[in-house]
Scaffold this active site. Structure first.
Site, PDB file in Angstrom:
ATOM      1  N   VAL A   5       0.841  -1.214   0.000  1.00 21.75           N
ATOM      2  CA  VAL A   5       0.000   0.000   0.000  1.00 21.75           C
ATOM      3  C   VAL A   5       0.873   1.260   0.000  1.00 21.75           C
ATOM      4  O   VAL A   5       0.639   2.186  -0.790  1.00 21.75           O
ATOM      5  CB  VAL A   5      -0.968   0.004   1.208  1.00 21.75           C
ATOM      6  CG1 VAL A   5      -1.843   1.259   1.191  1.00 21.75           C
ATOM      7  CG2 VAL A   5      -1.845  -1.248   1.206  1.00 21.75           C
TER       8      VAL A   5
ATOM      9  N   GLU B 223      -3.124 -10.393   4.026  1.00 20.42           N
ATOM     10  CA  GLU B 223      -2.408  -9.799   5.155  1.00 20.42           C
ATOM     11  C   GLU B 223      -1.038 -10.466   5.293  1.00 20.42           C
ATOM     12  O   GLU B 223      -0.811 -11.560   4.770  1.00 20.42           O
ATOM     13  CB  GLU B 223      -3.208 -10.006   6.444  1.00 20.42           C
ATOM     14  CG  GLU B 223      -4.551  -9.304   6.459  1.00 20.42           C
ATOM     15  CD  GLU B 223      -4.415  -7.802   6.271  1.00 20.42           C
ATOM     16  OE1 GLU B 223      -3.767  -7.150   7.091  1.00 20.42           O
ATOM     17  OE2 GLU B 223      -4.963  -7.284   5.282  1.00 20.42           O
TER      18      GLU B 223
ATOM     19  N   LYS C 113     -13.172  -5.106  10.058  1.00 18.85           N
ATOM     20  CA  LYS C 113     -13.879  -4.155   9.180  1.00 18.85           C
ATOM     21  C   LYS C 113     -15.329  -3.956   9.629  1.00 18.85           C
ATOM     22  O   LYS C 113     -15.838  -2.836   9.599  1.00 18.85           O
ATOM     23  CB  LYS C 113     -13.793  -4.643   7.734  1.00 18.85           C
ATOM     24  CG  LYS C 113     -12.355  -4.547   7.196  1.00 18.85           C
ATOM     25  CD  LYS C 113     -12.190  -5.326   5.917  1.00 18.85           C
ATOM     26  CE  LYS C 113     -10.799  -5.151   5.339  1.00 18.85           C
ATOM     27  NZ  LYS C 113     -10.491  -6.120   4.278  1.00 18.85           N
TER      28      LYS C 113
ATOM     29  N   GLY D 247      -5.560  -4.709  -2.753  1.00 23.98           N
ATOM     30  CA  GLY D 247      -4.603  -4.504  -3.846  1.00 23.98           C
ATOM     31  C   GLY D 247      -3.969  -3.124  -3.761  1.00 23.98           C
ATOM     32  O   GLY D 247      -4.543  -2.186  -3.202  1.00 23.98           O
TER      33      GLY D 247
HETATM   34  P1  NDP Z   1       3.218  -4.747   3.606  1.00 23.19           P
HETATM   35  O1  NDP Z   1       3.703  -5.824   4.517  1.00 23.19           O
HETATM   36  O2  NDP Z   1       3.315  -4.979   2.136  1.00 23.19           O
HETATM   37  O3  NDP Z   1       3.935  -3.359   3.938  1.00 23.19           O
HETATM   38  C1  NDP Z   1       4.338  -2.979   5.221  1.00 23.19           C
HETATM   39  C2  NDP Z   1       5.710  -2.335   5.108  1.00 23.19           C
HETATM   40  O4  NDP Z   1       6.074  -1.803   6.376  1.00 23.19           O
HETATM   41  C3  NDP Z   1       6.786  -3.343   4.707  1.00 23.19           C
HETATM   42  O5  NDP Z   1       7.684  -2.768   3.781  1.00 23.19           O
HETATM   43  C4  NDP Z   1       7.479  -3.608   6.045  1.00 23.19           C
HETATM   44  O6  NDP Z   1       8.800  -4.054   5.919  1.00 23.19           O
HETATM   45  C5  NDP Z   1       7.408  -2.230   6.654  1.00 23.19           C
HETATM   46  N1  NDP Z   1       7.644  -2.238   8.090  1.00 23.19           N
HETATM   47  C6  NDP Z   1       7.473  -3.251   8.980  1.00 23.19           C
HETATM   48  N2  NDP Z   1       7.835  -2.845  10.225  1.00 23.19           N
HETATM   49  C7  NDP Z   1       8.251  -1.575  10.105  1.00 23.19           C
HETATM   50  C8  NDP Z   1       8.766  -0.621  11.023  1.00 23.19           C
HETATM   51  N3  NDP Z   1       8.925  -0.902  12.328  1.00 23.19           N
HETATM   52  N4  NDP Z   1       9.128   0.594  10.569  1.00 23.19           N
HETATM   53  C9  NDP Z   1       8.997   0.896   9.263  1.00 23.19           C
HETATM   54  N5  NDP Z   1       8.515   0.036   8.340  1.00 23.19           N
HETATM   55  C10 NDP Z   1       8.138  -1.183   8.759  1.00 23.19           C
HETATM   56  O7  NDP Z   1       1.695  -4.490   4.004  1.00 23.19           O
HETATM   57  P2  NDP Z   1       0.548  -3.874   3.104  1.00 23.19           P
HETATM   58  O8  NDP Z   1       1.053  -2.709   2.382  1.00 23.19           O
HETATM   59  O9  NDP Z   1      -0.150  -4.949   2.364  1.00 23.19           O
HETATM   60  O10 NDP Z   1      -0.490  -3.416   4.238  1.00 23.19           O
HETATM   61  C11 NDP Z   1      -0.257  -2.292   5.035  1.00 23.19           C
HETATM   62  C12 NDP Z   1      -1.500  -2.003   5.843  1.00 23.19           C
HETATM   63  O11 NDP Z   1      -2.600  -1.747   4.964  1.00 23.19           O
HETATM   64  C13 NDP Z   1      -1.966  -3.182   6.717  1.00 23.19           C
HETATM   65  O12 NDP Z   1      -2.573  -2.684   7.866  1.00 23.19           O
HETATM   66  C14 NDP Z   1      -3.020  -3.873   5.843  1.00 23.19           C
HETATM   67  O13 NDP Z   1      -3.955  -4.578   6.605  1.00 23.19           O
HETATM   68  C15 NDP Z   1      -3.652  -2.687   5.182  1.00 23.19           C
HETATM   69  N6  NDP Z   1      -4.315  -2.922   3.922  1.00 23.19           N
HETATM   70  C16 NDP Z   1      -3.716  -3.656   2.949  1.00 23.19           C
HETATM   71  C17 NDP Z   1      -4.323  -3.844   1.735  1.00 23.19           C
HETATM   72  C18 NDP Z   1      -3.719  -4.661   0.650  1.00 23.19           C
HETATM   73  O14 NDP Z   1      -4.411  -4.883  -0.362  1.00 23.19           O
HETATM   74  N7  NDP Z   1      -2.467  -5.103   0.762  1.00 23.19           N
HETATM   75  C19 NDP Z   1      -5.628  -3.227   1.438  1.00 23.19           C
HETATM   76  C20 NDP Z   1      -6.160  -2.440   2.536  1.00 23.19           C
HETATM   77  C21 NDP Z   1      -5.517  -2.312   3.718  1.00 23.19           C
HETATM   78  P3  NDP Z   1       9.058  -5.663   5.858  1.00 23.19           P
HETATM   79  O15 NDP Z   1       8.357  -6.148   4.636  1.00 23.19           O
HETATM   80  O16 NDP Z   1      10.531  -5.782   5.792  1.00 23.19           O
HETATM   81  O17 NDP Z   1       8.456  -6.219   7.125  1.00 23.19           O
HETATM   82  N1  HSE Z   2      -6.208  -8.626   3.282  1.00 20.07           N
HETATM   83  C1  HSE Z   2      -7.265  -7.696   3.038  1.00 20.07           C
HETATM   84  C2  HSE Z   2      -8.265  -8.312   2.117  1.00 20.07           C
HETATM   85  C3  HSE Z   2      -6.710  -6.441   2.447  1.00 20.07           C
HETATM   86  O1  HSE Z   2      -7.938  -9.303   1.456  1.00 20.07           O
HETATM   87  O2  HSE Z   2      -9.407  -7.847   2.042  1.00 20.07           O
HETATM   88  C4  HSE Z   2      -7.750  -5.361   2.257  1.00 20.07           C
HETATM   89  O3  HSE Z   2      -8.194  -4.855   3.472  1.00 20.07           O
END
Ligand code: NDP
Ligand code: HSE
Length: 406
Positions: free
Chosen positions: A15, A188, A203, A301
């Site tokens: 994201v 997730e 949610k 996504g």
């Molecule tokens: P990711 O795991 O892809 O991204 C999280 C990022 O944060 C990674 O690069 C991770 O590094 C980094 N990170 C972890 N710990 C730390 C820290 N202490 N300081 C700084 N950076 C850190 O997750 P997503 O982007 O998929 O999701 C992010 C949020 O959005 C979550 O809450 C998720 O539930 C939510 N979300 C996700 C959606 C999706 O479609 N993916 C849709 C809607 C909501 P590393 O990978 O090395 O751990």
């Molecule tokens: N893991 C979540 C899903 C991301 O699949 O709906 C969006 O919130």
């Protein structure tokens, strides 16, 4: 044009990287709409990204962002309720608005964080936390504000809907379908949260809090995921013109409490929710004045979610140093009603013969599927509560039990 608005992203994953890309790609019209240049100043992550066009913005120490008075808006896309909570609190206390996609944090600590934002006169916005790219938080809290909300019912998790669709349409195994969802960036970090229903639970807590005005905690919401759904259940559902979907529901009771739960349901293929496939989510809201309203779109996504996050960034930029509309009251034991009293028809698959089923349930609607083993019986009951169906099933060997949404 007003003064520049500076943004920092925490977490450069699926994201967070999408947010950086949307801000860069659409900066001309974003700046025009906000009447100020929106500048991405920092990206906090644990890793470096030397090959990324945003690599020069990477920092590893949150205090750089916290202590920079030029940073107006912090985008939290790390996930989880530990370090993300600490950084969010520190950002709000430093007078910065926070925008997030992190539903775990909002569902667990939303009331406290909204109160903290109010105390510091800044915004805490989370449009992306429910339904990915679907606009739902704003419509629910603003456009439908005149209504007494009666019920919210939705397909709230993209990963599980994608898995069910791929298993049914392409014949993939559960594991293969989950691996695809992970590759696509839908799941997730720990996909147990998707498949066991916890993500959908978070949610429905957020939507319930917005609709009914009090915080609903995830541990107050009975939650069942899709791990007990078998291809046999899918075939029986098909035989009666239905699909199996994981639903989150929050229903206002006559006494004002909220009955909320997450579970797989059989839904008519002709119901708008029955046609929602792949990573798409859909949410039906029933208001006393408006009737039923439905919201539909990509529920997970990178770019759909970034679309919602950046819209919140733009909203926060328009209201720098002012609290933005969203709020609800504290949680408590008086908020949530048990699901025991909720009647529905039930789909049952049991290892029992038809006579034993008739003896326990009376007249039921028996279902058939090709290749069913001897003694496997599936049927739909009339309306009854869970305890009623469970007590009738006491002498039978239950294999599957799901509500039917009528
Ligand atoms: P990711 O795991 O892809 O991204 C999280 C990022 O944060 C990674 O690069 C991770 O590094 C980094 N990170 C972890 N710990 C730390 C820290 N202490 N300081 C700084 N950076 C850190 O997750 P997503 O982007 O998929 O999701 C992010 C949020 O959005 C979550 O809450 C998720 O539930 C939510 N979300 C996700 C959606 C999706 O479609 N993916 C849709 C809607 C909501 P590393 O990978 O090395 O751990
Ligand atoms: N893991 C979540 C899903 C991301 O699949 O709906 C969006 O919130």
């Amino acid at each position: 044009m007003d003064m520049a608005v500076n943004v920092a992203i925490l977490g450069f994953g699926t994201v967070g990287s999408g947010v950086a890309e949307v801000l860069a790609k659409n900066h001309t019209h974003i700046d025009e709409k906000v009447h100020a240049p929106i500048r991405l100043k920092y990206i906090l992550d644990v890793r470096d990204f030397p090959d990324s066009p945003f690599g020069d913005k990477i920092v590893h120490d949150f205090s750089v962002i916290e202590n920079d008075p030029e940073v107006d808006i912090v985008v939290e896309t790390i996930g989880g309720a530990k370090i993300a909570r600490e950084f969010t609190e520190r950002a709000l206390k430093a007078g910065k608005s926070v925008v997030t996609s992190n539903k775990e944090l909002v569902a667990t600590w939303g009331y406290d964080l909204l109160s903290l934002a109010k105390e510091h006169g800044v915004s805490y916005l989370f449009e992306a936390s429910v339904g990915g790219g679907i606009p739902i938080i704003r419509p629910l809290s603003r456009c439908l504000a005149a209504n007494e909300i009666e019920e919210i019912c939705g397909i709230l998790n993209g990963t599980t809907n994608y898995i069910l669709t791929r298993m049914i349409k392409a014949g993939l195994s559960f594991e293969a379908a989950l691996a695809e969802a992970q590759q696509n960036g839908y799941a997730e970090k720990d996909p147990t949260a998707d498949i066991e229903g916890d993500d959908a639970c978070r949610k429905i807590c957020i939507l319930g809090a917005l609709a009914f005005g009090r915080h609903i905690y995830p541990d107050q919401v009975p939650t069942e995921g899709i791990t007990r759904v078998t291809l046999a259940d899918v075939a029986y559902a098909d035989a009666c013109g239905r699909k199996i979907k994981l639903l989150g529901r929050a229903i206002r009771q006559a006494d004002g409490r909220v009955c909320a739960y997450v579970a797989p349901h059989l839904i008519s293929s002709e119901d708008p929710l029955g046609g929602v496939e792949d990573v798409f989510n859909a949410i039906t809201v029933r208001g006393d004045a408006v009737g039923d309203v439905m919201f539909y779109g990509r529920g997970a996504g990178k770019m759909p979610t970034a679309s919602a996050v950046v819209a919140d960034v733009m909203d926060a930029a328009r209201h720098i140093k002012s609290m933005k509309y969203v709020a609800w009251g504290p949680g408590g034991d008086d908020v949530v009603a048990p699901t025991d009293g909720l009647e529905s028809a039930w789909y049952v698959r049991a290892s029992a013969d038809a006579d034993a089923v008739r003896a326990a349930f009376g007249d039921v609607n028996f279902l058939a599927r090709a290749g069913a083993p001897a003694k496997e019986t599936a049927f739909l009951t009339g309306p009854m509560t869970r305890s009623q169906v469970e007590s009738k099933l006491a002498g039978l060997e239950k294999l599957s039990l799901f509500r039917v949404l009528d």
